[in-house]
Design a protein around this motif. Structure first.
Motif, short mmCIF file in Angstrom:
data_model
loop_
_atom_site.label_atom_id
_atom_site.label_comp_id
_atom_site.label_asym_id
_atom_site.label_seq_id
_atom_site.Cartn_x
_atom_site.Cartn_y
_atom_site.Cartn_z
N ASP A 125 0.83 -1.21 0.00
CA ASP A 125 0.00 0.00 0.00
C ASP A 125 0.86 1.26 0.00
O ASP A 125 0.55 2.24 -0.70
CB ASP A 125 -0.93 -0.01 1.22
CG ASP A 125 -1.95 -1.13 1.15
OD1 ASP A 125 -2.18 -1.65 0.04
OD2 ASP A 125 -2.51 -1.49 2.21
N ARG A 128 2.27 1.69 -3.45
CA ARG A 128 1.26 2.16 -4.40
C ARG A 128 0.97 3.65 -4.20
O ARG A 128 0.81 4.39 -5.17
CB ARG A 128 -0.02 1.35 -4.24
CG ARG A 128 -1.09 1.70 -5.26
CD ARG A 128 -2.38 0.97 -5.02
NE ARG A 128 -2.22 -0.46 -5.17
CZ ARG A 128 -2.35 -1.34 -4.18
NH1 ARG A 128 -2.61 -0.91 -2.96
NH2 ARG A 128 -2.21 -2.62 -4.40
N GLU A 129 0.91 4.09 -2.94
CA GLU A 129 0.65 5.50 -2.68
C GLU A 129 1.78 6.38 -3.20
O GLU A 129 1.55 7.45 -3.78
CB GLU A 129 0.45 5.72 -1.18
CG GLU A 129 -0.85 5.15 -0.64
CD GLU A 129 -0.99 5.35 0.85
OE1 GLU A 129 -0.06 5.97 1.44
OE2 GLU A 129 -1.99 4.91 1.42
N ARG A 130 3.02 5.93 -3.00
CA ARG A 130 4.14 6.71 -3.51
C ARG A 130 4.13 6.76 -5.04
O ARG A 130 4.44 7.77 -5.65
CB ARG A 130 5.47 6.11 -3.02
CG ARG A 130 5.75 6.34 -1.56
CD ARG A 130 7.25 6.24 -1.28
NE ARG A 130 7.84 5.06 -1.89
CZ ARG A 130 8.03 3.92 -1.24
NH1 ARG A 130 7.66 3.81 0.03
NH2 ARG A 130 8.58 2.89 -1.85
N TYR A 131 3.75 5.65 -5.64
CA TYR A 131 3.73 5.59 -7.10
C TYR A 131 2.63 6.48 -7.67
O TYR A 131 2.83 7.18 -8.66
CB TYR A 131 3.54 4.14 -7.55
CG TYR A 131 3.48 3.96 -9.05
CD1 TYR A 131 4.63 4.02 -9.82
CD2 TYR A 131 2.26 3.71 -9.68
CE1 TYR A 131 4.57 3.85 -11.19
CE2 TYR A 131 2.19 3.53 -11.04
CZ TYR A 131 3.35 3.60 -11.80
OH TYR A 131 3.28 3.43 -13.16
N ARG A 132 1.45 6.47 -7.04
CA ARG A 132 0.34 7.27 -7.54
C ARG A 132 0.50 8.75 -7.21
O ARG A 132 -0.11 9.60 -7.87
CB ARG A 132 -0.97 6.76 -6.95
CG ARG A 132 -1.36 5.38 -7.48
CD ARG A 132 -2.65 4.90 -6.85
NE ARG A 132 -3.07 3.61 -7.40
CZ ARG A 132 -4.13 2.94 -6.98
NH1 ARG A 132 -4.89 3.45 -6.01
NH2 ARG A 132 -4.44 1.78 -7.53
N ALA A 133 1.30 9.06 -6.18
CA ALA A 133 1.50 10.46 -5.83
C ALA A 133 2.42 11.18 -6.81
O ALA A 133 2.46 12.42 -6.84
CB ALA A 133 2.08 10.57 -4.42
N THR A 134 3.14 10.43 -7.61
CA THR A 134 4.05 11.04 -8.59
C THR A 134 3.25 11.53 -9.78
O THR A 134 2.44 10.80 -10.37
CB THR A 134 5.10 10.01 -9.05
OG1 THR A 134 5.77 9.48 -7.90
CG2 THR A 134 6.12 10.67 -9.96
N ASP A 135 3.46 12.80 -10.15
CA ASP A 135 2.70 13.38 -11.26
C ASP A 135 3.12 12.77 -12.59
O ASP A 135 2.28 12.31 -13.37
CB ASP A 135 2.92 14.90 -11.29
CG ASP A 135 2.35 15.56 -10.04
OD1 ASP A 135 1.42 14.98 -9.45
OD2 ASP A 135 2.85 16.63 -9.65
N VAL A 137 5.29 9.84 -14.16
CA VAL A 137 6.00 8.60 -13.87
C VAL A 137 6.92 8.28 -15.04
O VAL A 137 6.47 8.17 -16.19
CB VAL A 137 5.01 7.44 -13.65
CG1 VAL A 137 5.76 6.15 -13.36
CG2 VAL A 137 4.05 7.78 -12.52
N ARG A 142 8.59 3.33 -13.13
CA ARG A 142 7.62 2.26 -13.37
C ARG A 142 8.29 0.89 -13.26
O ARG A 142 7.71 -0.04 -12.69
CB ARG A 142 7.00 2.43 -14.76
CG ARG A 142 5.88 1.43 -15.04
CD ARG A 142 5.27 1.64 -16.42
NE ARG A 142 4.66 2.95 -16.53
CZ ARG A 142 5.15 3.97 -17.23
NH1 ARG A 142 6.30 3.82 -17.89
NH2 ARG A 142 4.52 5.13 -17.28
N TYR A 145 8.89 0.20 -9.60
CA TYR A 145 7.63 -0.14 -8.94
C TYR A 145 7.24 -1.59 -9.20
O TYR A 145 6.84 -2.32 -8.29
CB TYR A 145 6.54 0.81 -9.43
CG TYR A 145 5.15 0.45 -8.99
CD1 TYR A 145 4.75 0.65 -7.67
CD2 TYR A 145 4.23 -0.09 -9.89
CE1 TYR A 145 3.47 0.32 -7.26
CE2 TYR A 145 2.95 -0.43 -9.49
CZ TYR A 145 2.57 -0.22 -8.17
OH TYR A 145 1.31 -0.55 -7.77
#
Length: 200
Positions: A125, A128-135, A137, A142, A145
């Motif tokens: 989790d 995933r939050e760190r990955y989605r917080a990136t404007d 990518v 990627r 991740y």
């Protein structure tokens, strides 16, 4: 009431040594720790009775000089309970050594699996939050991740494989732990398709 300092010090040392031994994994050390701690507690109970005096008889002894019989009765009862506990732990250690070749107490596999799944879920989790917080990518992020997710899945697969190797082949707890001989247990481990109820 007068209490012997040496008696209290001896009881404290025995309780400390017994407590340390009971925190270890081998059942033989746990057994020794229980016996030693029980002796220390018995000394504390006897020390609570005060100094020695006359026998607690009904007639012929002044009440002011009579020893309190209650700590002695409690210590005697504790000795009997310690004897029963010793016999039980000895039986457990002997049976564990028969089946597994060691008397160590292992971690519960189900508890370890639940803890590992919770840890992996938390890391996933957070990843995933760190990955989605990136404007924006990048391809490198990627790839990193995906590698991290692959690593977490590999941890779960490795733990499941470890449990599968350690799981009993027969699945019959009564037969394997309480009723089977070591030779039958080894034969069942070598023949997973054998009848669990057969003892040879």
């Amino acid at each position: 009431m007068t209490v012997s300092v040496s008696l209290l010090a001896t009881a404290a040392v025995l309780c400390a040594v017994g407590g340390i031994l009971m925190l270890t994994r081998p059942l033989t050390r746990i057994l020794l720790g229980a016996v030693i701690a029980g002796n220390g507690i018995n000394l504390l109970v006897l020390a609570a009775g005060g100094r020695a005096g006359a026998e607690p008889l009904l007639y012929g002894v002044p009440l002011g000089r009579v020893t309190d019989p209650l700590p002695q009765a409690i210590a005697l009862t504790a000795i009997v309970i310690t004897l029963a506990t010793t016999a039980f732990l000895l039986a457990m250690a002997y049976r564990s050594h028969q089946l597994t070749g060691t008397d160590e107490v292992h971690d519960d596999q189900e508890d370890r699996r639940i803890a590992l799944r919770s840890e992996v879920r938390g890391e996933r989790d957070e990843l995933r939050e760190r990955y989605r917080a990136t404007d924006e990518v990048t391809a490198e992020e990627r790839t990193r991740y995906r590698e991290e997710r692959r690593r977490l899945r590999a941890r779960l697969r490795a733990d499941r494989a470890l449990q599968a190797r350690g799981r009993d082949a027969t699945g019959d707890l009564w037969h394997d732990v309480l009723g089977a001989d070591p030779e039958d247990y080894a034969a069942q481990q070598d023949r997973p398709d054998a009848d669990p109820g057969a003892t040879g």
